[in-house]
Design a protein around this motif. Structure first.
Motif, PDB file in Angstrom:
ATOM      1  N   PHE A   1       0.234   8.073  -7.056  1.00 51.80           N
ATOM      2  CA  PHE A   1      -0.401   6.722  -6.278  1.00 51.80           C
ATOM      3  C   PHE A   1      -1.032   7.118  -5.139  1.00 51.80           C
ATOM      4  O   PHE A   1      -0.811   8.006  -4.385  1.00 51.80           O
ATOM      5  CB  PHE A   1       0.600   5.959  -5.931  1.00 51.80           C
ATOM      6  CG  PHE A   1       1.890   5.386  -6.960  1.00 51.80           C
ATOM      7  CD1 PHE A   1       1.441   4.172  -7.888  1.00 51.80           C
ATOM      8  CD2 PHE A   1       2.846   6.301  -7.366  1.00 51.80           C
ATOM      9  CE1 PHE A   1       2.085   3.990  -8.975  1.00 51.80           C
ATOM     10  CE2 PHE A   1       3.597   5.691  -8.355  1.00 51.80           C
ATOM     11  CZ  PHE A   1       3.577   4.582  -9.112  1.00 51.80           C
ATOM     12  N   HIS A   2      -2.091   6.419  -4.967  1.00 49.83           N
ATOM     13  CA  HIS A   2      -2.782   6.417  -3.496  1.00 49.83           C
ATOM     14  C   HIS A   2      -2.387   5.234  -2.573  1.00 49.83           C
ATOM     15  O   HIS A   2      -2.522   4.085  -3.176  1.00 49.83           O
ATOM     16  CB  HIS A   2      -4.251   6.369  -3.596  1.00 49.83           C
ATOM     17  CG  HIS A   2      -4.866   7.372  -4.484  1.00 49.83           C
ATOM     18  ND1 HIS A   2      -5.965   7.489  -5.123  1.00 49.83           N
ATOM     19  CD2 HIS A   2      -4.121   8.783  -4.705  1.00 49.83           C
ATOM     20  CE1 HIS A   2      -6.126   8.685  -5.740  1.00 49.83           C
ATOM     21  NE2 HIS A   2      -5.303   9.554  -5.559  1.00 49.83           N
ATOM     22  N   VAL A   3      -1.717   5.395  -1.367  1.00 47.48           N
ATOM     23  CA  VAL A   3      -1.239   4.376  -0.713  1.00 47.48           C
ATOM     24  C   VAL A   3      -1.907   4.495   0.882  1.00 47.48           C
ATOM     25  O   VAL A   3      -2.117   5.297   1.510  1.00 47.48           O
ATOM     26  CB  VAL A   3       0.164   4.564  -0.387  1.00 47.48           C
ATOM     27  CG1 VAL A   3       0.738   3.312   0.536  1.00 47.48           C
ATOM     28  CG2 VAL A   3       0.878   4.462  -1.764  1.00 47.48           C
ATOM     29  N   ARG A   4      -2.693   3.081   0.954  1.00 48.98           N
ATOM     30  CA  ARG A   4      -3.248   3.149   2.376  1.00 48.98           C
ATOM     31  C   ARG A   4      -2.085   2.649   3.306  1.00 48.98           C
ATOM     32  O   ARG A   4      -1.277   1.731   3.214  1.00 48.98           O
ATOM     33  CB  ARG A   4      -4.411   2.085   2.266  1.00 48.98           C
ATOM     34  CG  ARG A   4      -5.146   2.137   3.605  1.00 48.98           C
ATOM     35  CD  ARG A   4      -6.320   1.167   3.342  1.00 48.98           C
ATOM     36  NE  ARG A   4      -6.215  -0.092   3.242  1.00 48.98           N
ATOM     37  CZ  ARG A   4      -6.195  -1.213   3.852  1.00 48.98           C
ATOM     38  NH1 ARG A   4      -6.385  -0.808   5.343  1.00 48.98           N
ATOM     39  NH2 ARG A   4      -6.161  -2.368   3.658  1.00 48.98           N
ATOM     40  N   ALA A   5      -2.211   3.245   4.671  1.00 46.60           N
ATOM     41  CA  ALA A   5      -1.413   2.724   5.947  1.00 46.60           C
ATOM     42  C   ALA A   5      -1.793   1.343   6.443  1.00 46.60           C
ATOM     43  O   ALA A   5      -2.923   1.048   6.464  1.00 46.60           O
ATOM     44  CB  ALA A   5      -1.555   3.597   6.929  1.00 46.60           C
ATOM     45  N   VAL A   6      -0.876   0.494   6.226  1.00 48.62           N
ATOM     46  CA  VAL A   6      -1.156  -0.950   6.508  1.00 48.62           C
ATOM     47  C   VAL A   6      -0.269  -1.390   7.874  1.00 48.62           C
ATOM     48  O   VAL A   6       0.821  -0.887   7.798  1.00 48.62           O
ATOM     49  CB  VAL A   6      -0.832  -1.917   5.399  1.00 48.62           C
ATOM     50  CG1 VAL A   6      -1.120  -3.452   6.016  1.00 48.62           C
ATOM     51  CG2 VAL A   6      -1.686  -1.650   4.194  1.00 48.62           C
ATOM     52  N   PRO A   7      -0.994  -1.770   8.978  1.00 51.23           N
ATOM     53  CA  PRO A   7      -0.146  -2.076  10.038  1.00 51.23           C
ATOM     54  C   PRO A   7       0.999  -3.059   9.800  1.00 51.23           C
ATOM     55  O   PRO A   7       0.611  -4.371   9.231  1.00 51.23           O
ATOM     56  CB  PRO A   7      -1.083  -2.849  11.032  1.00 51.23           C
ATOM     57  CG  PRO A   7      -2.392  -2.128  10.669  1.00 51.23           C
ATOM     58  CD  PRO A   7      -2.347  -2.146   9.174  1.00 51.23           C
ATOM     59  N   GLY A   8       2.165  -2.648   9.854  1.00 54.00           N
ATOM     60  CA  GLY A   8       3.330  -3.584   9.590  1.00 54.00           C
ATOM     61  C   GLY A   8       3.715  -3.546   8.553  1.00 54.00           C
ATOM     62  O   GLY A   8       4.698  -4.261   7.944  1.00 54.00           O
ATOM     63  N   GLY A   9       3.203  -2.729   7.594  1.00 52.33           N
ATOM     64  CA  GLY A   9       3.523  -2.472   5.982  1.00 52.33           C
ATOM     65  C   GLY A   9       4.775  -2.011   5.796  1.00 52.33           C
ATOM     66  O   GLY A   9       5.027  -0.490   6.209  1.00 52.33           O
ATOM     67  N   SER A  10       5.846  -2.603   5.147  1.00 49.02           N
ATOM     68  CA  SER A  10       7.326  -2.028   4.827  1.00 49.02           C
ATOM     69  C   SER A  10       6.945  -0.751   4.159  1.00 49.02           C
ATOM     70  O   SER A  10       7.891   0.042   4.643  1.00 49.02           O
ATOM     71  CB  SER A  10       8.031  -3.128   4.327  1.00 49.02           C
ATOM     72  OG  SER A  10       7.607  -3.560   3.436  1.00 49.02           O
ATOM     73  N   PHE A  11       6.251  -0.604   3.215  1.00 49.11           N
ATOM     74  CA  PHE A  11       6.381   0.522   2.301  1.00 49.11           C
ATOM     75  C   PHE A  11       5.382   1.678   2.900  1.00 49.11           C
ATOM     76  O   PHE A  11       6.125   2.820   3.148  1.00 49.11           O
ATOM     77  CB  PHE A  11       5.929   0.296   0.890  1.00 49.11           C
ATOM     78  CG  PHE A  11       5.889   1.604   0.090  1.00 49.11           C
ATOM     79  CD1 PHE A  11       7.121   1.793  -0.616  1.00 49.11           C
ATOM     80  CD2 PHE A  11       4.863   2.326  -0.338  1.00 49.11           C
ATOM     81  CE1 PHE A  11       7.322   2.986  -1.526  1.00 49.11           C
ATOM     82  CE2 PHE A  11       4.868   3.617  -0.999  1.00 49.11           C
ATOM     83  CZ  PHE A  11       6.187   3.660  -1.587  1.00 49.11           C
TER      84      PHE A  11
END
Length: 327
Positions: A158-168
């Protein structure tokens, strides 16, 4: 006001408030109704109204064909009752897979690749996504697309982007480590490579929307197809690009493949490539006769659909997966 909703063919019933969607109420009451994004972007929660009045709130264009609308099909995560109702809806028998983190690779400052070694075969098609339980939050799920076609070694990427406040993403970027275990649902979605035609392929990806596009394109290359493939890959800032070297390598290896990276940062005066994703798509060709695959934010997807329809591309040849970051 509450209404009594009966789900067929399971016969399960639930109470739904007039300002609540069917999916929201079902999950609140512990009913495993089949769904995906929960925001009207994927269409996995299609159902059929058998009886009753309702209000269908806006959802992503093309999720329902005219024939489906005529047959009473609805998008349940955007459906609110206005009377007691009877609805045909899929109820899942929950099945979970467990994956152990085998590798973590930072592809860009805000993009992490996570490679999982699954406990057994994890069946999926290129373009589909999985719902992942957020560690430390057992009742919270996040959806991510697989970034390559199925492999024989039981691994998933998977490719996951950092999201402000993102729990995962916050857990992944700051606390995840090799050996940690994650739980995945069965693969979902109808975003996949269509193999029933020989049309050239147009792909439009924004940010980590590249993940399922990569999987779809890789599958077509593995099949040995020679039809032209064009990928438009959009990023806000140059540092947001990732896997450009891989895509350019494909362009050198396969004469029928080309990638056009586009940048929306108007303050980057050193960038000499294409700027702004969809205007570049519009300028670089008449896409009539193509099979189109789109992945990005709902706003990008809607604008891209309008653009391609204006080029004479029928809706049946436009396939998409849209996502909304959870912060």
């Amino acid at each position: 006001m509450d209404y009594q909703i009966t789900l067929e063919p399971s016969g399960q019933s639930l109470r739904v408030r007039s300002n609540q969607s069917i999916v929201e109420a079902a999950l609140e009451q512990g009913i495993a109704i089949h769904h995906g994004c929960g925001n009207g972007s994927c269409g996995d929660c299609k159902g059929t109204v058998l009886a009753g009045d309702f209000e269908q709130l806006p959802f992503m264009p093309l999720l329902l064909t005219p024939d489906e609308r005529s047959a009473g099909k609805v998008i349940l995560c955007k459906l609110q009752p206005r009377s007691d109702m009877q609805i045909r809806a899929q109820i899942d028998t929950p099945e979970l897979w467990e994956g152990q983190i085998h590798a973590l690779t930072q592809l860009a400052p805000s993009v992490m690749e996570i490679r999982l070694q699954m406990d057994r075969d994890y069946p999926y098609r290129s373009g589909q996504y999985a719902r992942i339980v957020v560690p430390e939050h057992a009742d919270t799920w996040r959806s991510y697309s697989m970034a390559r076609p199925p492999q024989h070694d039981h691994s998933v990427i998977f490719h996951v982007r950092a999201v402000p406040g993102g729990s995962f993403s916050d857990w992944l970027f700051h606390r995840a480590k090799i050996g940690d275990k994650l739980q995945l649902s069965a693969a979902q979605g109808d975003f996949r490579l269509r193999q029933d035609n020989e049309r050239p392929i147009l792909c439009v990806a924004a940010g980590t929307g590249l993940a399922p596009i990569e999987a779809i394109v890789q599958e077509s290359l593995d099949l040995g197809w020679q039809r032209p493939i064009t990928i438009f890959f959009g990023a806000r800032k140059r540092q947001d690009f990732y896997h450009l070297e891989l895509l350019q390598e494909w362009g050198q290896r396969y004469p029928h493949f080309r990638v056009i990276p586009t940048l929306s940062d108007v303050e980057d005066h050193e960038w000499d490539g294409a700027r702004r994703l969809l205007p570049t798509v519009a300028q670089m060709g008449n896409w009539q006769g193509h099979e189109a695959y789109l992945c990005g934010s709902p706003g990008m997807i809607e604008a891209a659909i309008d653009l391609l329809l204006s080029h004479g591309l029928p809706s049946s040849q436009i396939h998409f997966d849209s996502f909304t970051p959870n912060g």
